[in-house]
Design an enzyme around this catalytic site. Structure first.
Site, PDB file in Angstrom:
ATOM      1  N   LYS A   1       0.131  -2.106   2.964  1.00  0.00           N
ATOM      2  CA  LYS A   1      -0.336  -3.456   2.612  1.00  0.00           C
ATOM      3  C   LYS A   1       0.563  -4.129   1.573  1.00  0.00           C
ATOM      4  O   LYS A   1       0.834  -5.320   1.674  1.00  0.00           O
ATOM      5  CB  LYS A   1      -1.763  -3.400   2.024  1.00  0.00           C
ATOM      6  CG  LYS A   1      -2.817  -2.932   2.998  1.00  0.00           C
ATOM      7  CD  LYS A   1      -4.229  -3.124   2.416  1.00  0.00           C
ATOM      8  CE  LYS A   1      -4.451  -2.396   1.098  1.00  0.00           C
ATOM      9  NZ  LYS A   1      -4.491  -0.921   1.207  1.00  0.00           N
TER      10      LYS A   1
ATOM     11  N   ARG B   1     -13.268  -4.197  -1.582  1.00  0.00           N
ATOM     12  CA  ARG B   1     -13.257  -2.795  -1.157  1.00  0.00           C
ATOM     13  C   ARG B   1     -14.672  -2.253  -0.963  1.00  0.00           C
ATOM     14  O   ARG B   1     -14.832  -1.101  -0.615  1.00  0.00           O
ATOM     15  CB  ARG B   1     -12.573  -1.949  -2.231  1.00  0.00           C
ATOM     16  CG  ARG B   1     -11.161  -1.492  -1.891  1.00  0.00           C
ATOM     17  CD  ARG B   1     -10.593  -0.915  -3.172  1.00  0.00           C
ATOM     18  NE  ARG B   1      -9.588   0.064  -3.000  1.00  0.00           N
ATOM     19  CZ  ARG B   1      -8.281  -0.157  -3.161  1.00  0.00           C
ATOM     20  NH1 ARG B   1      -7.840  -1.366  -3.415  1.00  0.00           N
ATOM     21  NH2 ARG B   1      -7.436   0.828  -3.061  1.00  0.00           N
TER      22      ARG B   1
ATOM     23  N   ARG C   1       5.597   8.342  -1.610  1.00  0.00           N
ATOM     24  CA  ARG C   1       5.753   7.024  -2.255  1.00  0.00           C
ATOM     25  C   ARG C   1       6.223   7.164  -3.700  1.00  0.00           C
ATOM     26  O   ARG C   1       5.758   8.002  -4.452  1.00  0.00           O
ATOM     27  CB  ARG C   1       4.427   6.276  -2.228  1.00  0.00           C
ATOM     28  CG  ARG C   1       4.491   4.942  -3.008  1.00  0.00           C
ATOM     29  CD  ARG C   1       3.413   4.004  -2.610  1.00  0.00           C
ATOM     30  NE  ARG C   1       2.118   4.404  -3.129  1.00  0.00           N
ATOM     31  CZ  ARG C   1       0.985   3.700  -2.915  1.00  0.00           C
ATOM     32  NH1 ARG C   1       1.036   2.599  -2.194  1.00  0.00           N
ATOM     33  NH2 ARG C   1      -0.144   4.113  -3.408  1.00  0.00           N
TER      34      ARG C   1
ATOM     35  N   ARG D   1       3.320   7.425  -8.714  1.00  0.00           N
ATOM     36  CA  ARG D   1       2.088   6.945  -9.333  1.00  0.00           C
ATOM     37  C   ARG D   1       1.160   8.134  -9.548  1.00  0.00           C
ATOM     38  O   ARG D   1       1.045   8.968  -8.662  1.00  0.00           O
ATOM     39  CB  ARG D   1       1.411   5.938  -8.391  1.00  0.00           C
ATOM     40  CG  ARG D   1       1.495   4.510  -8.886  1.00  0.00           C
ATOM     41  CD  ARG D   1       1.050   3.536  -7.844  1.00  0.00           C
ATOM     42  NE  ARG D   1      -0.314   3.764  -7.372  1.00  0.00           N
ATOM     43  CZ  ARG D   1      -0.899   3.019  -6.449  1.00  0.00           C
ATOM     44  NH1 ARG D   1      -0.247   2.011  -5.898  1.00  0.00           N
ATOM     45  NH2 ARG D   1      -2.125   3.267  -6.057  1.00  0.00           N
TER      46      ARG D   1
ATOM     47  N   ARG E   1      -9.126   9.159  -2.648  1.00  0.00           N
ATOM     48  CA  ARG E   1      -8.938   7.747  -2.298  1.00  0.00           C
ATOM     49  C   ARG E   1      -9.264   7.508  -0.830  1.00  0.00           C
ATOM     50  O   ARG E   1      -9.862   6.495  -0.478  1.00  0.00           O
ATOM     51  CB  ARG E   1      -7.510   7.319  -2.621  1.00  0.00           C
ATOM     52  CG  ARG E   1      -7.305   7.162  -4.130  1.00  0.00           C
ATOM     53  CD  ARG E   1      -5.850   7.191  -4.500  1.00  0.00           C
ATOM     54  NE  ARG E   1      -5.096   6.118  -3.906  1.00  0.00           N
ATOM     55  CZ  ARG E   1      -3.800   6.180  -3.650  1.00  0.00           C
ATOM     56  NH1 ARG E   1      -3.112   7.260  -3.940  1.00  0.00           N
ATOM     57  NH2 ARG E   1      -3.188   5.152  -3.116  1.00  0.00           N
TER      58      ARG E   1
END
Ligand code: ADP
Ligand code: ZN
Length: 215
Positions: free
Chosen positions: A13, A88, A127, A160, A171
């Site tokens: 996203k 969310r 990532r 992260r 998550r």
């Protein structure tokens, strides 16, 4: 034009939002980025949000909604915005609907970005993000030219804290339990457009821009 980007963590996203912003000029409003900025600055909101984020849980609705509404009240959102990572939960979606109705604004489209679960795992664990400018990299698909250094700004490219494997599982669970119902929520309102990002972000972005041109 006002958009919502919906999708599980790791579906791309953020990268798509960047492309949409460059092509259309509408404001990119990412609640994750807003929380991270608050944590960096050590604000009371950042201190409250930090623990939830580190565990991979959702930050409580009341805090999130208040922060989002304050952001939407800023001038740059009047010419259009896209929400990335909000809503969310169904409660957030209802609060957003009430907020927009009061302003006489509306959502033009909800873009539901999907990716196979296995691909999501790979993307999240690979990532890396620039600590200075926020640009995203991927160790396999899109590494920085020099290891650990941002191509754009020379900042430090880091993992992260919530991209560690144990947090990723939380998550994804939060997504399936709390966020997934929004697919039906917006589908039922005739706003949902699905984009399978398995074909790659460049092609997906082209498809999104074609949709937006016809709105
Ligand atoms: P991702 O989509 O990759 O999980 P984000 O940057 O969107 O990453 O979000 C990071 C974290 O910030 C989430 O795991 C959650 O703790 C918090 N967060 C972001 N947006 C929301 C939201 N709308 N409601 C509750 N928590 C949120
Ligand atoms: Zn950078």
């Amino acid at each position: 034009m006002n958009l919502i980007l919906l999708g599980a963590p790791g579906t791309g996203k953020g990268t798509l939002a960047d492309g949409i912003r460059k092509a259309t000029g509408i404001a990119h409003v990412s609640t994750g980025d807003l929380f991270r900025a608050n944590i960096k600055e050590g604000t009371p909101l950042g201190k409250e949000a930090e623990g939830y984020m580190a565990r991979g849980e959702l930050v409580p609705d009341s805090l999130t909604i208040a922060m989002l509404e304050a952001r939407l009240g800023q001038d740059d959102c009047r010419a259009g915005f896209m929400l990335d990572g909000f809503p969310r939960t169904v409660a957030q979606a209802d609060a957003l609907a009430a907020f927009l109705a009061a302003k006489g604004w509306r959502i033009d489209a909800v873009l539901n970005v999907t990716l196979a679960d296995a691909t999501i795992q790979d993307r999240l664990s690979g990532r890396r993000v620039c600590a200075s400018c926020g640009r995203s990299y991927n160790l396999q698909a899109m590494p920085p030219k020099v290891e650990g250094v941002c191509d754009d700004c020379g900042g430090a490219v880091e993992q992260r804290p919530d991209d560690r494997p144990e947090t990723i599982a939380n998550r994804l669970r939060a997504y399936h339990e709390k966020t997934r119902p929004l697919v039906d929520y917006y589908g039922g309102r005739g706003l949902l457009h699905g984009f399978d990002n398995e074909i790659g972000s460049k092609e997906t972005l082209q498809r999104i821009l074609r949709l937006l041109a016809g709105l």
